[in-house]
Design a protein around this motif. Structure first.
Motif, PDB file in Angstrom:
ATOM      1  N   ALA A 124       0.863  -1.183   0.000  1.00 29.30           N
ATOM      2  CA  ALA A 124       0.000   0.000   0.000  1.00 29.30           C
ATOM      3  C   ALA A 124       0.896   1.229   0.000  1.00 29.30           C
ATOM      4  CB  ALA A 124      -0.919   0.015   1.213  1.00 29.30           C
ATOM      5  N   VAL A 125       0.578   2.201  -0.856  1.00 34.52           N
ATOM      6  CA  VAL A 125       1.429   3.381  -1.027  1.00 34.52           C
ATOM      7  C   VAL A 125       0.561   4.635  -1.049  1.00 34.52           C
ATOM      8  CG1 VAL A 125       2.924   4.614  -2.644  1.00 34.52           C
ATOM      9  CG2 VAL A 125       3.275   2.188  -2.251  1.00 34.52           C
ATOM     10  N   PHE A 126       1.040   5.668  -0.368  1.00 35.93           N
ATOM     11  CA  PHE A 126       0.426   6.986  -0.452  1.00 35.93           C
ATOM     12  C   PHE A 126       1.505   8.004  -0.796  1.00 35.93           C
ATOM     13  CE2 PHE A 126      -0.477  11.135   1.436  1.00 35.93           C
ATOM     14  CZ  PHE A 126      -1.659  11.449   0.778  1.00 35.93           C
ATOM     15  N   SER A 127       1.187   8.906  -1.720  1.00 33.94           N
ATOM     16  CA  SER A 127       2.162   9.910  -2.140  1.00 33.94           C
ATOM     17  C   SER A 127       1.488  11.281  -2.215  1.00 33.94           C
ATOM     18  CB  SER A 127       2.760   9.554  -3.503  1.00 33.94           C
ATOM     19  OG  SER A 127       3.749  10.497  -3.889  1.00 33.94           O
ATOM     20  N   TYR A 128       2.226  12.302  -1.819  1.00 32.25           N
ATOM     21  CA  TYR A 128       1.727  13.674  -1.867  1.00 32.25           C
ATOM     22  C   TYR A 128       2.753  14.548  -2.573  1.00 32.25           C
ATOM     23  CZ  TYR A 128       0.384  18.380  -0.409  1.00 32.25           C
ATOM     24  OH  TYR A 128       0.038  19.701  -0.403  1.00 32.25           O
ATOM     25  N   LEU A 129       2.272  15.356  -3.494  1.00 28.50           N
ATOM     26  CA  LEU A 129       3.129  16.287  -4.223  1.00 28.50           C
ATOM     27  C   LEU A 129       2.677  17.712  -3.962  1.00 28.50           C
ATOM     28  CD1 LEU A 129       5.071  17.403  -6.393  1.00 28.50           C
ATOM     29  CD2 LEU A 129       3.394  16.720  -8.127  1.00 28.50           C
ATOM     30  N   ASP A 130       3.584  18.525  -3.436  1.00 26.46           N
ATOM     31  CA  ASP A 130       3.367  19.959  -3.298  1.00 26.46           C
ATOM     32  C   ASP A 130       3.840  20.593  -4.599  1.00 26.46           C
ATOM     33  OD1 ASP A 130       2.979  22.524  -2.451  1.00 26.46           O
ATOM     34  OD2 ASP A 130       4.770  22.601  -1.191  1.00 26.46           O
ATOM     35  N   TYR A 131       2.890  20.834  -5.506  1.00 28.96           N
ATOM     36  CA  TYR A 131       3.214  21.228  -6.878  1.00 28.96           C
ATOM     37  C   TYR A 131       3.280  22.747  -6.989  1.00 28.96           C
ATOM     38  CZ  TYR A 131       3.215  20.433 -11.959  1.00 28.96           C
ATOM     39  OH  TYR A 131       3.548  20.382 -13.285  1.00 28.96           O
ATOM     40  N   ILE A 132       3.440  23.227  -8.205  1.00 30.62           N
ATOM     41  CA  ILE A 132       3.599  24.653  -8.456  1.00 30.62           C
ATOM     42  C   ILE A 132       2.286  25.408  -8.239  1.00 30.62           C
ATOM     43  CG2 ILE A 132       5.470  24.248 -10.095  1.00 30.62           C
ATOM     44  CD1 ILE A 132       3.465  24.668 -12.350  1.00 30.62           C
ATOM     45  N   ALA A 133       2.406  26.721  -7.955  1.00 31.84           N
ATOM     46  CA  ALA A 133       1.262  27.629  -7.884  1.00 31.84           C
ATOM     47  C   ALA A 133       0.158  27.125  -6.957  1.00 31.84           C
ATOM     48  CB  ALA A 133       0.702  27.874  -9.295  1.00 31.84           C
ATOM     49  N   ASP A 134       0.536  26.605  -5.801  1.00 29.57           N
ATOM     50  CA  ASP A 134      -0.404  26.145  -4.777  1.00 29.57           C
ATOM     51  C   ASP A 134      -1.250  24.956  -5.208  1.00 29.57           C
ATOM     52  OD1 ASP A 134       0.423  28.136  -2.981  1.00 29.57           O
ATOM     53  OD2 ASP A 134      -0.955  29.594  -3.864  1.00 29.57           O
ATOM     54  N   MET A 135      -0.860  24.264  -6.258  1.00 34.93           N
ATOM     55  CA  MET A 135      -1.550  23.052  -6.666  1.00 34.93           C
ATOM     56  C   MET A 135      -0.923  21.857  -5.954  1.00 34.93           C
ATOM     57  SD  MET A 135      -2.215  23.741 -10.740  1.00 34.93           S
ATOM     58  CE  MET A 135      -0.523  24.206 -11.139  1.00 34.93           C
ATOM     59  N   ASN A 136      -1.674  20.762  -5.844  1.00 30.43           N
ATOM     60  CA  ASN A 136      -1.129  19.561  -5.212  1.00 30.43           C
ATOM     61  C   ASN A 136      -1.738  18.317  -5.832  1.00 30.43           C
ATOM     62  OD1 ASN A 136      -3.517  18.605  -3.418  1.00 30.43           O
ATOM     63  ND2 ASN A 136      -3.309  20.788  -2.906  1.00 30.43           N
ATOM     64  N   VAL A 137      -1.045  17.199  -5.638  1.00 28.66           N
ATOM     65  CA  VAL A 137      -1.495  15.904  -6.150  1.00 28.66           C
ATOM     66  C   VAL A 137      -1.459  14.892  -5.014  1.00 28.66           C
ATOM     67  CG1 VAL A 137      -1.157  14.079  -7.842  1.00 28.66           C
ATOM     68  CG2 VAL A 137      -0.554  16.439  -8.434  1.00 28.66           C
ATOM     69  N   ASN A 138      -2.576  14.214  -4.787  1.00 22.21           N
ATOM     70  CA  ASN A 138      -2.654  13.116  -3.823  1.00 22.21           C
ATOM     71  C   ASN A 138      -2.812  11.804  -4.581  1.00 22.21           C
ATOM     72  OD1 ASN A 138      -2.921  14.346  -0.914  1.00 22.21           O
ATOM     73  ND2 ASN A 138      -4.217  15.616  -2.232  1.00 22.21           N
ATOM     74  N   TYR A 139      -2.083  10.778  -4.140  1.00 19.10           N
ATOM     75  CA  TYR A 139      -2.065   9.505  -4.864  1.00 19.10           C
ATOM     76  C   TYR A 139      -2.096   8.351  -3.870  1.00 19.10           C
ATOM     77  CZ  TYR A 139      -0.172   5.685  -7.751  1.00 19.10           C
ATOM     78  OH  TYR A 139       0.026   4.491  -8.395  1.00 19.10           O
ATOM     79  N   PHE A 140      -2.886   7.319  -4.194  1.00 19.33           N
ATOM     80  CA  PHE A 140      -2.950   6.125  -3.356  1.00 19.33           C
ATOM     81  C   PHE A 140      -2.983   4.901  -4.256  1.00 19.33           C
ATOM     82  CE2 PHE A 140      -5.482   2.766  -1.333  1.00 19.33           C
ATOM     83  CZ  PHE A 140      -4.711   2.545  -0.196  1.00 19.33           C
ATOM     84  N   ALA A 141      -2.269   3.843  -3.839  1.00 18.14           N
ATOM     85  CA  ALA A 141      -2.254   2.599  -4.605  1.00 18.14           C
ATOM     86  C   ALA A 141      -2.167   1.417  -3.652  1.00 18.14           C
ATOM     87  CB  ALA A 141      -1.083   2.567  -5.576  1.00 18.14           C
ATOM     88  N   ILE A 142      -2.776   0.315  -4.040  1.00 15.94           N
ATOM     89  CA  ILE A 142      -2.673  -0.935  -3.299  1.00 15.94           C
ATOM     90  C   ILE A 142      -2.550  -2.077  -4.294  1.00 15.94           C
ATOM     91  CG2 ILE A 142      -5.191  -1.237  -3.126  1.00 15.94           C
ATOM     92  CD1 ILE A 142      -4.634  -2.468  -0.317  1.00 15.94           C
TER      93      ILE A 142
END
Length: 351
Positions: free
Chosen positions: A76-94
């Protein structure tokens, strides 16, 4: 088998060379551009050059054929990206291993743009309406060992994008191979990513109510109104063909070092060369660095200069064994030219 795989890699390399890719005149015209944002700290820290030796849950993002090489039965994996211009990406996989030679996995990502103030000519400071566009993608991956050296994987993606009341839904597919050559430490990889039909937005905000008498002066004054919907143009997905290798060039009792490189042929962006080095100390601490460049040079049409949003990348990982389980923490840092630097944090559990 070795000859067949070499032929496959050579054939796809020729396809990539002749494809209409890296076309600078079409930059920015692709749909679902969020699919090109890298996910996961390890692959990102290596500049994306992880095609040939990615394994386990992280393979769902980079090359589905590597899923079957996962160290644990389930991950199980969780990833968070603090991207440009106050954008973000949340990711989850199993992921889970069904048999010794078959693994499957599911994942979901949400790309959040943040709040956008709606402005008009009459209300340049804002109308009071706030938009919060969100783009999401849910995937299912199947990976299988074809031989003791060759693995294959495929991913189906369901894409959902929404801006105000306008929505675009679509499907995309990834395909990939990994081949562990007879030369110890050398692995080859190939993948096609984000292949699928064009994407098009549609929704009620595109409707226009027109009085027939206004549109057709000769029409009956008592005629009613008609509703017409503006049809938006469809756009291609950001498809890529990628060819790469990894080589374990140093190993001793303390650890090992891997060099990896990938060529990415993009259909609606400049092509890319990616390279990275990872040093793993007793499979507990990993240090990584990567870089991306383009074979097309720096000049773009209309006098602009090419500047990658992502520059050099660096990162590290820490693997903490816990009996039959393992806890992994990875971090990646990406330097940018005009925006705040990017930060990826990924945590994973193998059991």
């Amino acid at each position: 088998m070795f000859r067949q795989m070499i032929f496959l890699f050579a054939a796809l390399a020729l396809i990539a060379q002749d494809a209409r890719a890296g076309d600078e005149s079409r930059i920015g015209t692709a749909a679902a551009q969020e699919l090109r944002i890298p996910i996961g700290s390890r692959g990102t820290a290596l500049g994306g050059a992880i095609l040939a030796h990615v394994k386990g849950a992280e393979a769902l993002q980079w090359n589905p054929s590597g899923l079957v090489f996962g160290t644990h039965k389930r991950e199980a994996v969780f990833s968070y990206l603090d991207y440009i211009a106050d954008m973000n990406v949340n990711y989850f996989a199993i992921t889970t291993r069904l048999r010794d030679d078959i693994s499957v996995g599911i994942s979901a990502r949400v790309f959040a743009v943040g709040d956008i103030v709606v402005t008009t000519e009459e209300s340049p400071e804002g109308t009071g309406e706030i938009l919060s566009p969100r783009f999401s993608c849910v995937t299912f991956t199947y990976s299988q060992l074809l031989t003791d050296r060759v693995s294959f994987g495929t991913t189906i993606k369901y894409i959902h994008e929404a801006i105000k009341r306008e929505v675009a839904n679509g499907l995309a597919f990834d395909f990939g191979f990994q081949y562990k050559t007879a030369l110890k430490g050398l692995t080859l990889g190939i993948a096609m990513r984000n292949y699928g039909p064009d994407l098009r937005f549609d929704g009620p905000d595109l409707d226009r109510v027109v009085k027939l008498q206004d549109a057709v002066p000769e029409a009956d004054p008592q005629a009613g109104s008609r509703t017409f919907r503006t049809s938006l143009a469809a756009a291609e997905l950001p498809t890529s063909i990628e060819i790469g290798f990894s080589y374990n060039f140093y190993e001793d009792a303390l650890g090992k070092a891997i060099f990896s490189a990938t060529f990415r042929n993009n259909n609606l962006a400049t092509d890319e060369y990616q390279a990275g080095v990872e040093y793993s100390m007793k499979q507990v601490l990993q240090l990584r660095g990567g870089y991306v460049t383009s074979p097309t040079g720096d000049a773009l049409p209309n006098g602009f200069k090419k500047e990658y949003i992502l520059g050099p990348t660096f990162g590290f990982g820490l693997n903490v064994p816990m009996g039959n389980m393992a806890f992994q923490v990875d971090y990646a840092y990406g330097r940018t030219e005009y925006f705040q630097d990017n930060h990826w944090v990924t945590v994973g559990l193998g059991f």
